[in-house]
Design an enzyme around this catalytic site. Structure first.
Site, PDB file in Angstrom:
ATOM      1  N   ASP A 178       0.852  -1.186   0.000  1.00  0.00           N
ATOM      2  CA  ASP A 178       0.000   0.000   0.000  1.00  0.00           C
ATOM      3  C   ASP A 178       0.897   1.248   0.000  1.00  0.00           C
ATOM      4  OD1 ASP A 178      -3.070   0.781   1.098  1.00  0.00           O
ATOM      5  OD2 ASP A 178      -1.496   2.186   1.686  1.00  0.00           O
ATOM      6  N   ASN A 186      -1.880  13.053  -3.266  1.00  0.00           N
ATOM      7  CA  ASN A 186      -2.958  13.590  -4.108  1.00  0.00           C
ATOM      8  C   ASN A 186      -3.186  15.065  -3.794  1.00  0.00           C
ATOM      9  OD1 ASN A 186      -3.833  11.483  -5.761  1.00  0.00           O
ATOM     10  ND2 ASN A 186      -5.150  10.610  -4.184  1.00  0.00           N
ATOM     11  N   HIS A 191      -4.615  14.825  -8.283  1.00  0.00           N
ATOM     12  CA  HIS A 191      -5.086  13.462  -8.523  1.00  0.00           C
ATOM     13  C   HIS A 191      -4.421  12.800  -9.737  1.00  0.00           C
ATOM     14  CE1 HIS A 191      -8.121  10.233  -8.452  1.00  0.00           C
ATOM     15  NE2 HIS A 191      -8.305  10.606  -7.189  1.00  0.00           N
ATOM     16  N   ASP A 195      -2.480   9.276  -9.894  1.00  0.00           N
ATOM     17  CA  ASP A 195      -2.752   8.204 -10.885  1.00  0.00           C
ATOM     18  C   ASP A 195      -1.450   7.728 -11.530  1.00  0.00           C
ATOM     19  OD1 ASP A 195      -5.412   8.409 -10.395  1.00  0.00           O
ATOM     20  OD2 ASP A 195      -5.961   9.294 -12.316  1.00  0.00           O
ATOM     21  N   GLU A 221      -5.197   2.304  -3.470  1.00  0.00           N
ATOM     22  CA  GLU A 221      -3.725   2.356  -3.614  1.00  0.00           C
ATOM     23  C   GLU A 221      -3.094   1.116  -2.994  1.00  0.00           C
ATOM     24  OE1 GLU A 221      -5.262   3.293  -1.073  1.00  0.00           O
ATOM     25  OE2 GLU A 221      -4.021   4.147   0.500  1.00  0.00           O
TER      26      GLU A 221
HETATM   27  N1  LIG Z   1      -5.002   9.520  -7.578  1.00  0.00           N
HETATM   28  C1  LIG Z   1      -5.724   8.522  -7.127  1.00  0.00           C
HETATM   29  N2  LIG Z   1      -6.026   8.448  -5.810  1.00  0.00           N
HETATM   30  C2  LIG Z   1      -6.743   7.395  -5.375  1.00  0.00           C
HETATM   31  C3  LIG Z   1      -7.181   6.378  -6.238  1.00  0.00           C
HETATM   32  N3  LIG Z   1      -7.843   5.455  -5.495  1.00  0.00           N
HETATM   33  C4  LIG Z   1      -7.820   5.890  -4.216  1.00  0.00           C
HETATM   34  N4  LIG Z   1      -7.157   7.067  -4.136  1.00  0.00           N
HETATM   35  C5  LIG Z   1      -6.907   7.879  -2.959  1.00  0.00           C
HETATM   36  O1  LIG Z   1      -6.032   7.226  -2.081  1.00  0.00           O
HETATM   37  C6  LIG Z   1      -6.160   7.865  -0.792  1.00  0.00           C
HETATM   38  C7  LIG Z   1      -5.964   6.818   0.287  1.00  0.00           C
HETATM   39  O2  LIG Z   1      -5.936   7.502   1.500  1.00  0.00           O
HETATM   40  P1  LIG Z   1      -5.859   6.769   2.895  1.00  0.00           P
HETATM   41  O3  LIG Z   1      -6.692   5.524   2.858  1.00  0.00           O
HETATM   42  O4  LIG Z   1      -6.207   7.791   3.920  1.00  0.00           O
HETATM   43  O5  LIG Z   1      -4.395   6.286   3.049  1.00  0.00           O
HETATM   44  P2  LIG Z   1      -3.012   7.059   2.944  1.00  0.00           P
HETATM   45  O6  LIG Z   1      -3.164   8.536   2.827  1.00  0.00           O
HETATM   46  O7  LIG Z   1      -2.215   6.393   1.862  1.00  0.00           O
HETATM   47  O8  LIG Z   1      -2.352   6.750   4.345  1.00  0.00           O
HETATM   48  P3  LIG Z   1      -1.645   5.399   4.809  1.00  0.00           P
HETATM   49  O9  LIG Z   1      -2.159   4.277   3.942  1.00  0.00           O
HETATM   50  O10 LIG Z   1      -2.068   5.234   6.238  1.00  0.00           O
HETATM   51  O11 LIG Z   1      -0.186   5.596   4.682  1.00  0.00           O
HETATM   52  C8  LIG Z   1      -7.541   8.516  -0.762  1.00  0.00           C
HETATM   53  O12 LIG Z   1      -7.379   9.906  -0.704  1.00  0.00           O
HETATM   54  C9  LIG Z   1      -8.165   8.122  -2.117  1.00  0.00           C
HETATM   55  O13 LIG Z   1      -8.941   9.147  -2.659  1.00  0.00           O
HETATM   56  C10 LIG Z   1      -6.863   6.496  -7.620  1.00  0.00           C
HETATM   57  O14 LIG Z   1      -7.215   5.647  -8.460  1.00  0.00           O
HETATM   58  N5  LIG Z   1      -6.128   7.561  -8.014  1.00  0.00           N
END
Ligand SMILES: Nc1nc2c(ncn2[C@@H]2O[C@H](COP(=O)(O)OP(=O)(O)OP(=O)(O)O)[C@@H](O)[C@H]2O)c(=O)[nH]1
Length: 311
Positions: A178, A186, A191, A195, A221
């Site tokens: 992850d 982002n 965004h 991606d 992610e």
């Molecule tokens: N750009 C982009 N962002 C995505 C996609 N799918 C999910 N996200 C974003 O990934 C982010 C995941 O955030 P969190 O689950 O809070 O996790 P994190 O910020 O990585 O924090 P930790 O996992 O604890 O390190 C969210 O803001 C989602 O909007 C995608 O296909 N593209």
């Protein structure tokens, strides 16, 4: 069985295979494709451009099929100008045509070869027809952003592999990773930049995988990998190399560098009768959660009581 049907051409009579063709005609030239009709790889098709293709479930094959009942090098298709020769490569479970085990056979137009639980056939089709079928396959089984397997397709294939490991008391590794602080990336870079990170990360992971292993986008992610017959130490060493590669990789979007790290959870288990796939995934996910808790950009390995369970 001998190579019967030697004089029968696979090509429909309308096929243009030789002579000069203009541009419009080229689109309609029929070319051979190996089409998988059933089994865990159902819907995949491969254009046969080389002279021969070994089919099997290992890296040594040209076309890798995930079916656990297929041998590492199961059979070979040899492409001649207008017909195709099938040969079984002394596979453990054999190859069948109309219920009969075959060794060598010139294929006719509607012959369906069965190997393990996989049924395959050679189809002649034009580029546009193959493309539209491929588009349907991609929409159903792959992730639109990264092009790797989607979660549903992963689970379908992983269940097949898991059942095989259960029958054979074999080792299986699940690796989950992850992106760290992805939301902040982002927010900081936009965004589309996020991606781009996901696309490049999936490419890094794909490059490091053997053809017989599975990689999928599991959630936003989060990525999941299944490594076959890999001892725990090797799986952990492999995951650590991935972590370092990602840490040093120059992710960039529109000239901006996006420093990126991942956290990883690894679970290796000799699959026994009482195990289930969701349990192994949950254990790997718990290890990933621990990696996040313990500071991120690190690897955590789920350990079991007995070393024989994961070596
Ligand atoms: N750009 C982009 N962002 C995505 C996609 N799918 C999910 N996200 C974003 O990934 C982010 C995941 O955030 P969190 O689950 O809070 O996790 P994190 O910020 O990585 O924090 P930790 O996992 O604890 O390190 C969210 O803001 C989602 O909007 C995608 O296909 N593209």
């Amino acid at each position: 069985m001998s190579a019967s049907g030697k004089n029968c051409s696979l090509l429909p009579s309308t096929t243009m295979v030789s002579g000069t063709v203009n541009h419009a005609q080229v689109k309609h030239v029929l070319e051979p494709y190996l089409v998988i009709l059933s089994g865990c790889d159902r819907g995949r098709q491969f254009k046969l451009e080389q002279q021969s293709y070994v089919i099997g479930r290992s890296d040594e094959a040209d076309i890798v099929i995930g079916d656990p009942k297929i041998s590492r090098r199961h059979c070979v298709f040899t492409v001649f100008k207008d017909r195709i020769l099938f040969e079984d490569l002394q596979s453990t479970n054999g190859s069948f045509l109309a219920g009969e085990r075959i060794e060598k056979h010139w294929l006719s137009a509607h012959d369906r070869i069965m190997a393990g639980d996989t049924v395959m056939r050679i189809d002649y089709k034009c580029y546009s027809e193959a493309e539209s079928e491929q588009a349907l396959y991609r929409a159903a089984y792959t992730d639109a952003l990264t092009g790797i397997l989607n979660r549903g397709a992963f689970m379908q294939r992983a269940h097949e592999e898991f059942s095989y490991c259960k029958r054979n008391n074999a080792l299986l590794s699940i690796v989950m990773c992850d992106v760290d602080h992805f939301k902040a990336k982002n927010d900081a870079f936009g965004h589309p930049a996020g991606d781009q990170v996901l696309k490049e990360l999936s490419a890094i992971l794909s490059e490091q995988m053997r053809k017989e292993d599975l990689l999928a986008r599991y959630g936003g992610e989060e990525f999941i990998m299944m490594l076959r017959e890999t001892p725990g130490d090797a799986a952990a060493g492999w995951a650590e190399r991935i972590r370092r590669s990602v840490m040093h990789y120059p992710f960039t979007y529109k000239g901006q560098t996006i420093p990126t790290t991942i956290s990883i959870g690894v679970c290796t288990r000799r699959v026994t009768a009482i195990d289930s796939l969701p349990t192994l995934i949950r254990i790997a996910d718990d290890a990933l959660y621990l990696a996040k808790q313990n500071g991120r950009n690190r690897l955590e390995i789920a350990h079991f009581n007995s070393a024989s369970d994961w070596r």
